[in-house]
Design a protein around this motif. Structure first.
Motif, PDB file in Angstrom:
ATOM      1  N   ASP A  17      -3.981   6.900  -0.964  1.00  0.00           N
ATOM      2  CA  ASP A  17      -5.317   7.392  -0.665  1.00  0.00           C
ATOM      3  C   ASP A  17      -5.406   8.857  -1.107  1.00  0.00           C
ATOM      4  O   ASP A  17      -4.430   9.417  -1.634  1.00  0.00           O
ATOM      5  N   THR A  18      -6.532   9.476  -0.849  1.00  0.00           N
ATOM      6  CA  THR A  18      -6.762  10.849  -1.339  1.00  0.00           C
ATOM      7  C   THR A  18      -6.817  11.883  -0.213  1.00  0.00           C
ATOM      8  O   THR A  18      -7.247  13.012  -0.438  1.00  0.00           O
ATOM      9  N   ASN A  19      -6.379  11.504   0.979  1.00  0.00           N
ATOM     10  CA  ASN A  19      -6.544  12.400   2.136  1.00  0.00           C
ATOM     11  C   ASN A  19      -5.504  13.509   2.228  1.00  0.00           C
ATOM     12  O   ASN A  19      -5.746  14.541   2.858  1.00  0.00           O
ATOM     13  N   ALA A  20      -4.334  13.324   1.626  1.00  0.00           N
ATOM     14  CA  ALA A  20      -3.242  14.289   1.817  1.00  0.00           C
ATOM     15  C   ALA A  20      -3.514  15.600   1.081  1.00  0.00           C
ATOM     16  O   ALA A  20      -3.985  15.608  -0.063  1.00  0.00           O
ATOM     17  N   THR A  21      -3.166  16.706   1.745  1.00  0.00           N
ATOM     18  CA  THR A  21      -3.322  18.023   1.139  1.00  0.00           C
ATOM     19  C   THR A  21      -1.970  18.639   0.788  1.00  0.00           C
ATOM     20  O   THR A  21      -1.894  19.827   0.454  1.00  0.00           O
ATOM     21  N   THR A  22      -0.917  17.854   0.885  1.00  0.00           N
ATOM     22  CA  THR A  22       0.410  18.276   0.433  1.00  0.00           C
ATOM     23  C   THR A  22       0.991  17.162  -0.418  1.00  0.00           C
ATOM     24  O   THR A  22       0.701  15.975  -0.192  1.00  0.00           O
ATOM     25  N   SER A 144       0.227  16.545  16.847  1.00  0.00           N
ATOM     26  CA  SER A 144       0.709  16.806  15.491  1.00  0.00           C
ATOM     27  C   SER A 144       1.282  15.580  14.790  1.00  0.00           C
ATOM     28  O   SER A 144       1.305  15.522  13.558  1.00  0.00           O
ATOM     29  N   SER A 145       1.751  14.605  15.540  1.00  0.00           N
ATOM     30  CA  SER A 145       2.345  13.419  14.917  1.00  0.00           C
ATOM     31  C   SER A 145       1.309  12.513  14.263  1.00  0.00           C
ATOM     32  O   SER A 145       1.661  11.571  13.553  1.00  0.00           O
ATOM     33  N   GLN A 146       0.034  12.821  14.490  1.00  0.00           N
ATOM     34  CA  GLN A 146      -1.039  12.008  13.918  1.00  0.00           C
ATOM     35  C   GLN A 146      -1.890  12.815  12.926  1.00  0.00           C
ATOM     36  O   GLN A 146      -3.037  12.454  12.650  1.00  0.00           O
ATOM     37  N   CYS A 147      -1.311  13.876  12.379  1.00  0.00           N
ATOM     38  CA  CYS A 147      -2.031  14.700  11.390  1.00  0.00           C
ATOM     39  C   CYS A 147      -2.666  13.830  10.317  1.00  0.00           C
ATOM     40  O   CYS A 147      -2.055  12.894   9.805  1.00  0.00           O
ATOM     41  N   GLU A 148      -3.897  14.157   9.959  1.00  0.00           N
ATOM     42  CA  GLU A 148      -4.662  13.343   9.003  1.00  0.00           C
ATOM     43  C   GLU A 148      -4.453  13.746   7.545  1.00  0.00           C
ATOM     44  O   GLU A 148      -4.965  13.077   6.648  1.00  0.00           O
ATOM     45  N   LYS A 149      -3.691  14.823   7.303  1.00  0.00           N
ATOM     46  CA  LYS A 149      -3.684  15.379   5.951  1.00  0.00           C
ATOM     47  C   LYS A 149      -2.309  15.460   5.308  1.00  0.00           C
ATOM     48  O   LYS A 149      -2.156  16.097   4.266  1.00  0.00           O
ATOM     49  N   THR A 150      -1.295  14.809   5.884  1.00  0.00           N
ATOM     50  CA  THR A 150       0.041  14.927   5.301  1.00  0.00           C
ATOM     51  C   THR A 150       0.660  13.582   4.917  1.00  0.00           C
ATOM     52  O   THR A 150       1.809  13.544   4.469  1.00  0.00           O
ATOM     53  N   ASN A 151      -0.081  12.500   5.062  1.00  0.00           N
ATOM     54  CA  ASN A 151       0.428  11.184   4.686  1.00  0.00           C
ATOM     55  C   ASN A 151      -0.719  10.349   4.130  1.00  0.00           C
ATOM     56  O   ASN A 151      -1.672  10.032   4.840  1.00  0.00           O
ATOM     57  N   ASN A 153      -0.281   7.268   2.662  1.00  0.00           N
ATOM     58  CA  ASN A 153       0.226   5.931   2.383  1.00  0.00           C
ATOM     59  C   ASN A 153      -0.808   4.863   2.714  1.00  0.00           C
ATOM     60  O   ASN A 153      -1.346   4.815   3.815  1.00  0.00           O
ATOM     61  N   THR A 154      -1.064   3.999   1.750  1.00  0.00           N
ATOM     62  CA  THR A 154      -2.094   2.969   1.890  1.00  0.00           C
ATOM     63  C   THR A 154      -1.615   1.789   2.716  1.00  0.00           C
ATOM     64  O   THR A 154      -2.376   1.231   3.524  1.00  0.00           O
ATOM     65  N   LEU A 155      -0.344   1.395   2.550  1.00  0.00           N
ATOM     66  CA  LEU A 155       0.163   0.252   3.311  1.00  0.00           C
ATOM     67  C   LEU A 155       0.194   0.550   4.802  1.00  0.00           C
ATOM     68  O   LEU A 155      -0.162  -0.317   5.620  1.00  0.00           O
ATOM     69  N   GLU A 156       0.613   1.751   5.185  1.00  0.00           N
ATOM     70  CA  GLU A 156       0.638   2.080   6.606  1.00  0.00           C
ATOM     71  C   GLU A 156      -0.764   2.021   7.190  1.00  0.00           C
ATOM     72  O   GLU A 156      -0.983   1.479   8.277  1.00  0.00           O
ATOM     73  N   ASN A 157      -1.725   2.553   6.467  1.00  0.00           N
ATOM     74  CA  ASN A 157      -3.108   2.523   6.939  1.00  0.00           C
ATOM     75  C   ASN A 157      -3.598   1.083   7.089  1.00  0.00           C
ATOM     76  O   ASN A 157      -4.280   0.739   8.061  1.00  0.00           O
ATOM     77  N   GLY A 161      -4.167   0.302  10.856  1.00  0.00           N
ATOM     78  CA  GLY A 161      -5.545   0.715  11.093  1.00  0.00           C
ATOM     79  C   GLY A 161      -5.690   2.223  11.180  1.00  0.00           C
ATOM     80  O   GLY A 161      -6.689   2.757  11.657  1.00  0.00           O
ATOM     81  N   GLY A 162      -4.683   2.928  10.722  1.00  0.00           N
ATOM     82  CA  GLY A 162      -4.651   4.387  10.735  1.00  0.00           C
ATOM     83  C   GLY A 162      -3.270   4.830  10.315  1.00  0.00           C
ATOM     84  O   GLY A 162      -2.357   4.005  10.192  1.00  0.00           O
ATOM     85  N   ARG A 163      -3.099   6.115  10.097  1.00  0.00           N
ATOM     86  CA  ARG A 163      -1.812   6.634   9.633  1.00  0.00           C
ATOM     87  C   ARG A 163      -1.220   7.607  10.636  1.00  0.00           C
ATOM     88  O   ARG A 163      -1.935   8.259  11.391  1.00  0.00           O
TER      89      ARG A 163
END
Length: 449
Positions: A17-22, A144-151, A153-157, A161-163
């Protein structure tokens, strides 16, 4: 090809996906030396995954600063976690040969990107096992374990139903970041994911703020242990041990530990108030639930799962796991549900990765049992508080540390830890950068003599 590697291939085909900023998938600087390796050509020792049930210590390139908020650490301490065994066994998917493992580590700041704030070269720090951006919805709540911008991965999502957040050394399923079972490590968003250690907290204590202390504390408080509660804990490993300590700290009147090996006596030696239940010694026909109801009329108030879902106890789940009909056994969770009193609380902290069969949803619903997924612990929510408790002497992480070992022998340590050999409860892994052992630390054990 193992399932874990096949999943990694599938993720590449589908795309992130395109959400990660790192940047994702930097599990070893050798993947692209021009982009990820230090230009000096310096190398380091690192523990790498080489296939199902196989890890090795390799000489690999030292990492470089890739992004402006990166910090490069000289690793002064790491450890092996029960969660690492899920990687060794291939239970956690999307591992690739050469991935550097290790999600618990501390060190000294060697270099950093130009945008890092609040740190300087030479600072002693511990890293959180999760990688957080510090700015998203969950990070602002310290989740912090549910940060939206560091992972990304499409399969995990798709599966969950979320990353989760990205995690160090924990496969491409969680972002693909090189871990800290190495002599150097790159820490993205270093000014968010590193906590300075005070001089009064040596590495042998501060290291465990990275995961085990925060995970155990989260298990206890998230499941809601209260004054006077009777608490049953499945698993006498380091997480279970620290959950026992924290349960008493939060007012539990009794703690009953369930397991089937020497670790029960190890925990008892540290906390004499803990009561033991060796399920392998129960009379034929007597279940864990029946015994717990005998020990605590109506059953415990709280049950804590500190084992994981990959270990089957009975033949049905053994074959279902082996044949891929489920990814996790429901046996321990079912024991918890049928053991606690009506309206009791059950918290799951051991790793469960996918789907299970034969789940006792009837007992859960009819008896009003609260089943709580404690989640990957939000380290940033707790680590400052717990560091203060170490400083004040309220807790001593060295109670769970049985061995000090060398980075050079870490592949052997994995196998010994897996087999519970040599009384190995929790290890401190030293590197060439480690300080001499602090007071109370085990002396170095070498297996290659």
């Amino acid at each position: 090809m193992a399932l874990t590697q096949a999943a990694a291939v599938l993720e590449r085909v589908i795309g992130h996906d395109t959400n990660a900023t790192t940047e994702q998938d930097i599990t070893n600087p050798a993947r692209d030396r021009a982009k990820y390796a230090d230009p000096s050509g310096e190398t380091m020792k690192a523990l790498v995954w080489m296939g199902k049930n196989k890890v090795e210590v390799h000489e690999v390139p030292k990492p470089r600063v890739v992004e402006d908020r990166d910090v490069i650490l000289k690793v002064t301490g790491s450890t092996v976690c029960g969660s690492d065994l899920h990687l060794l066994h291939g239970t956690v998917v999307e591992l690739e040969k050469g991935d550097i493992l290790g999600h618990e580590f501390c060190g000294v700041v060697e270099s950093m990107g130009p945008a890092v704030k609040g740190l300087k070269q030479g600072d002693r720090v511990v890293a959180s096992f999760q990688i957080a951006c510090g700015e998203c919805y969950y990070c602002k709540k310290k989740q912090s374990s549910q940060c939206e911008k560091t992972n990304s991965n499409t399969l995990e999502n798709g599966m969950y139903g979320g990353r989760t957040a990205g995690m160090f050394g924990y496969s491409h399923f969680t972002g693909g970041f090189a871990g800290g079972q190495a002599e150097y490590v790159r820490v993205p968003y270093g000014d968010v994911n590193l906590l300075k250690l005070p001089a009064s907290v040596p590495d042998e204590k501060g290291l465990y703020l990275s995961d085990v202390l925060c995970t155990s504390w989260n298990c206890v408080v998230d499941t809601g242990v209260e004054k006077g509660d009777v608490v049953a804990i499945w698993g006498a490993g380091p997480i279970g041990q620290m959950c026992a300590e924290f349960a008493f700290f939060n007012g539990a009147s009794r703690v009953i530990m369930i397991d089937n090996n020497w670790r029960l006596e190890y925990v008892k030696s540290k906390y004499p108030k803990v009561e033991l239940l060796d399920y392998s010694a129960l009379p034929r026909g007597t279940s864990v639930s029946a015994k717990l109801n005998e020990m605590a009329p109506r059953g415990p108030d709280v049950a804590l799962e500190c084992v994981a879902g990959e270990y089957a106890k009975g033949w049905a789940h053994y074959f279902e796991l082996m044949l891929g009909m489920e990814t996790d056994t429901s046996e321990i969770v079912n024991e918890m549900i049928t053991s606690v009193r009506n309206f009791g609380r059950c918290g799951i902290t051991g790793v469960y990765v996918g789907f299970t069969n034969h789940f006792n949803i009837g007992s859960l619903m009819e008896r009003g049992i609260r089943l709580i997924g404690n989640g990957q612990a939000p380290v940033h929510m707790y680590w400052e508080k717990l560091c203060g408790m170490i400083e004040s002497g309220e807790i001593d992480p060295l109670k769970m540390v049985s061995h000090r070992v060398s980075m050079e022998e870490l592949d052997q340590i994995y196998y010994k830890f897996e087999k519970k050999e040599d009384g190995m409860q929790k290890v401190f892994v030293e590197t060439k950068f480690s300080a001499p052992p602090c007071a109370g630390s085990p002396s170095l054990t070498r297996y290659n003599k």
